[in-house]
Design a protein around this motif. Structure first.
Motif, mmCIF file in Angstrom:
data_model
loop_
_atom_site.group_PDB
_atom_site.id
_atom_site.type_symbol
_atom_site.label_atom_id
_atom_site.label_comp_id
_atom_site.label_asym_id
_atom_site.label_seq_id
_atom_site.Cartn_x
_atom_site.Cartn_y
_atom_site.Cartn_z
ATOM 1 N N TRP A 74 0.867 -0.980 0.064
ATOM 2 C CA TRP A 74 0.067 0.033 0.083
ATOM 3 C C TRP A 74 0.868 1.226 -0.050
ATOM 4 N N GLU A 75 0.460 2.304 -0.674
ATOM 5 C CA GLU A 75 1.009 3.600 -0.822
ATOM 6 C C GLU A 75 0.261 4.564 0.453
ATOM 7 N N ASN A 76 1.006 5.302 1.006
ATOM 8 C CA ASN A 76 0.360 6.214 2.103
ATOM 9 C C ASN A 76 0.123 7.295 1.066
ATOM 10 N N ALA A 77 -1.361 7.488 0.807
ATOM 11 C CA ALA A 77 -1.827 8.633 0.070
ATOM 12 C C ALA A 77 -2.976 9.027 0.156
ATOM 13 N N LYS A 78 -3.326 10.318 0.298
ATOM 14 C CA LYS A 78 -4.746 10.520 0.383
ATOM 15 C C LYS A 78 -5.330 11.048 -1.189
ATOM 16 N N VAL A 79 -6.107 10.265 -1.833
ATOM 17 C CA VAL A 79 -6.464 10.239 -2.959
ATOM 18 C C VAL A 79 -7.655 10.886 -3.106
ATOM 19 N N SER A 80 -8.054 11.684 -4.214
ATOM 20 C CA SER A 80 -9.157 11.967 -4.800
ATOM 21 C C SER A 80 -9.696 11.583 -6.109
ATOM 22 N N MET A 81 -10.544 10.585 -6.164
ATOM 23 C CA MET A 81 -10.956 10.241 -7.337
ATOM 24 C C MET A 81 -11.864 11.064 -8.183
ATOM 25 N N VAL A 82 -12.054 10.853 -9.510
ATOM 26 C CA VAL A 82 -12.936 11.594 -10.159
ATOM 27 C C VAL A 82 -14.454 11.184 -10.065
ATOM 28 N N ARG A 83 -14.608 10.042 -9.411
ATOM 29 C CA ARG A 83 -15.791 9.242 -9.407
ATOM 30 C C ARG A 83 -15.992 8.526 -8.235
ATOM 31 N N PRO A 84 -16.746 7.987 -7.569
ATOM 32 C CA PRO A 84 -17.134 7.355 -6.567
ATOM 33 C C PRO A 84 -16.763 5.766 -6.739
ATOM 34 N N PRO A 85 -16.296 5.122 -6.038
ATOM 35 C CA PRO A 85 -15.869 3.672 -6.320
ATOM 36 C C PRO A 85 -16.989 2.816 -6.803
ATOM 37 N N ASP A 86 -16.465 2.029 -7.561
ATOM 38 C CA ASP A 86 -17.452 0.912 -8.213
ATOM 39 C C ASP A 86 -17.795 0.029 -7.606
ATOM 40 N N TYR A 87 -17.164 -0.428 -6.469
ATOM 41 C CA TYR A 87 -17.545 -1.337 -5.304
ATOM 42 C C TYR A 87 -16.822 -1.217 -4.154
ATOM 43 N N ARG A 88 -17.671 -1.454 -3.112
ATOM 44 C CA ARG A 88 -16.882 -1.306 -1.712
ATOM 45 C C ARG A 88 -17.138 -2.624 -1.052
#
Length: 137
Positions: A61-75
């Motif tokens: 895992w990378e330690n990163a706060k990411v901001s995706m352009v859309r919500p996740p496809d699955y959780r």
């Protein structure tokens, strides 16, 4: 000294008992481009649950706060079948790449991110959806 040894064996034994306790995986699917999800699958087959656990455990895992352009496809998240066991719930968010050949995972609460290779992506996707990543159009 013997008391410390006995205490240590009890702690290890108790944690192994929890570690070996049966779990299921609850999977939710996104209903569109909004943050709306529906229950999609509950995976109860021990072998499939173990395989998914191994994949997420072995991720670098990378330690990163990411901001995706859309919500996740699955959780998805693991849940103990024994309701008396309390454990910190970890929610894995999964995005399918635009080329539909890889998946990206985020653990938002821990600021962790990864993009899986094609082979691992295909295996994980099939384990949690029972569909083939290569069949997506």
């Amino acid at each position: 000294m013997a008391i410390i040894g006995i205490l240590f064996m009890c702690i290890v034994g108790c944690s192994n008992a929890i570690e070996n306790e049966e779990q299921s995986i609850k999977v939710q699917k996104n209903l569109g481009n909004e943050n709306n999800y529906e229950d999609f699958k509950e995976i109860n087959q021990n072998e499939r649950v173990k395989q998914v656990k191994e994949i997420v455990k072995d991720i670098d895992w990378e330690n990163a706060k990411v901001s995706m352009v859309r919500p996740p496809d699955y959780r998805f998240g693991f849940q103990y079948k024994n309701p008396n066991i309390e454990a910190k719930a970890v929610l894995y968010e999964l995005w399918i790449s635009p080329n539909k050949d890889r998946v990206e995972l985020v653990i938002d609460a821990e600021s962790k991110y990864t993009q899986l290779d094609k082979e691992t992506s295909a295996v994980l996707y099939e384990l949690i959806t029972e569909e083939k990543l290569s069949d997506l159009k």
